[in-house]
Design an enzyme around this catalytic site. Structure first.
Site, PDB file in Angstrom:
ATOM      1  N   ASP A 221      60.609  34.538  82.232  1.00 15.57           N
ATOM      2  CA  ASP A 221      60.672  35.756  81.416  1.00 15.57           C
ATOM      3  C   ASP A 221      60.695  35.299  79.963  1.00 15.57           C
ATOM      4  OD1 ASP A 221      61.278  38.022  80.003  1.00 15.57           O
ATOM      5  OD2 ASP A 221      63.038  38.579  81.195  1.00 15.57           O
ATOM      6  N   VAL A 222      59.579  35.470  79.255  1.00 15.71           N
ATOM      7  CA  VAL A 222      59.478  34.916  77.904  1.00 15.71           C
ATOM      8  C   VAL A 222      60.302  35.694  76.881  1.00 15.71           C
ATOM      9  CG1 VAL A 222      57.221  33.855  78.301  1.00 15.71           C
ATOM     10  CG2 VAL A 222      57.348  36.189  77.388  1.00 15.71           C
TER      11      VAL A 222
ATOM     12  N   LYS B  88      51.055  42.971  67.987  1.00 16.32           N
ATOM     13  CA  LYS B  88      49.816  42.215  67.929  1.00 16.32           C
ATOM     14  C   LYS B  88      49.427  41.895  66.481  1.00 16.32           C
ATOM     15  CE  LYS B  88      49.277  41.936  72.343  1.00 16.32           C
ATOM     16  NZ  LYS B  88      49.413  40.631  73.034  1.00 16.32           N
TER      17      LYS B  88
ATOM     18  N   TYR C 159      53.241  48.147  70.382  1.00 13.56           N
ATOM     19  CA  TYR C 159      52.227  47.178  70.795  1.00 13.56           C
ATOM     20  C   TYR C 159      51.354  46.785  69.611  1.00 13.56           C
ATOM     21  CZ  TYR C 159      48.221  45.266  73.381  1.00 13.56           C
ATOM     22  OH  TYR C 159      47.212  44.465  73.853  1.00 13.56           O
TER      23      TYR C 159
END
Length: 258
Positions: free
Chosen positions: A67-68, A163, A159
């Site tokens: 789980d990063v 990014k 999101y």
């Protein structure tokens, strides 16, 4: 003319590698002889991908449940990857969640989850493997960004922000990593036919048609097409490219600027 080895055969960690773009990247790198650590939340799928990659391409591979968003799991994953494959010479950070939520729907929990996985993990994985990459000639990193970093999207501001952060983070880290001969770049996919995207489109086919109208090539992309761009940036053929963004979107951004 300078002799070019297409890719150094040093091990690479690929996050989010059990499906979609991450899996395609793991397969593409293994195809040219690079050992691969397949990281994913799903231990079973990560192991299956690693086994398939190792068998098909005759390289070492390991599948790990990581789980990063958890920095302790990142540290443990790096240790396990190194023990199985040797010093790590590259990273492709493909793990990500969409966190679909408009501004009114957005919660602190959604914001944190998206940013922790999509963005925060990147510098801390790099930090954990930095001693390895310093010792490996041709070490390189690729962060998977998105055209949403440029275009934005009302449905997922978290999101889009994450990014955009990948692009900015890559440019910032390039300044330091270059001192050690390590390159870092970003790939920004457009609408790619991945399980995550197609699941979201099942109930709204009209959105798929709208996507296609904005894509100059008139179709969704394939994960392998993104992976080819990643493999190039990880290779010595991209030895003079760092702090760059490579857009793989079939002309989507260009069509919306016309």
């Amino acid at each position: 003319m300078r002799s070019i080895n297409y890719l150094p055969a040093t091990p690479v960690i690929v996050t989010g590698a059990a499906s979609g773009i991450g899996r395609a990247c793991a397969e593409s790198l293994a195809q040219v002889g690079r050992p691969v650590a397949v990281w994913d939340l799903d231990a079973g799928k990560a192991g299956a991908v690693a086994d398939a990659v190792a068998q098909e391409h005759s390289v070492k591979a390991i599948g790990l449940a990581v789980d990063v968003s958890d920095l302790d799991q990142i540290s443990a994953g790096v240790i396990a990857s190194r023990e199985a494959l040797g010093p790590i010479g590259g990273l492709v950070h493909g793990a990500g969640i969409s966190g679909v939520a408009t501004l009114e729907q957005l919660t602190p929990e959604t914001w944190s989850a998206v940013l922790d996985i999509n963005l925060r993990a990147l510098p801390f994985i790099i930090k954990a493997i930095l001693p390895d990459m310093k010792s490996q000639s041709g070490s390189a990193v690729v962060g998977i960004a998105s055209i949403n970093a440029t275009l934005g999207n009302m449905m997922n501001p978290a999101y889009s922000a994450s990014k955009g952060g990948v692009l900015s983070m890559s440019r910032a880290l390039a300044d330091e990593l270059a001192m050690h001969g390590i390159r870092i770049n970003s790939v920004s996919p457009g609408q790619i036919e991945t399980p995550m995207l197609m699941q979201g489109l099942e109930a709204v086919p009209e959105v798929l048609e709208a996507f296609k109208r904005h894509i100059l090539l008139g179709r969704l992309g394939d994960s392998a097409e993104v992976a080819s761009a990643v493999r190039f940036l990880m290779s010595s053929e991209a030895s003079y490219i760092t702090a760059a963004e490579l857009v793989v979107d079939g002309g989507n951004i260009s069509s919306q600027r016309q």
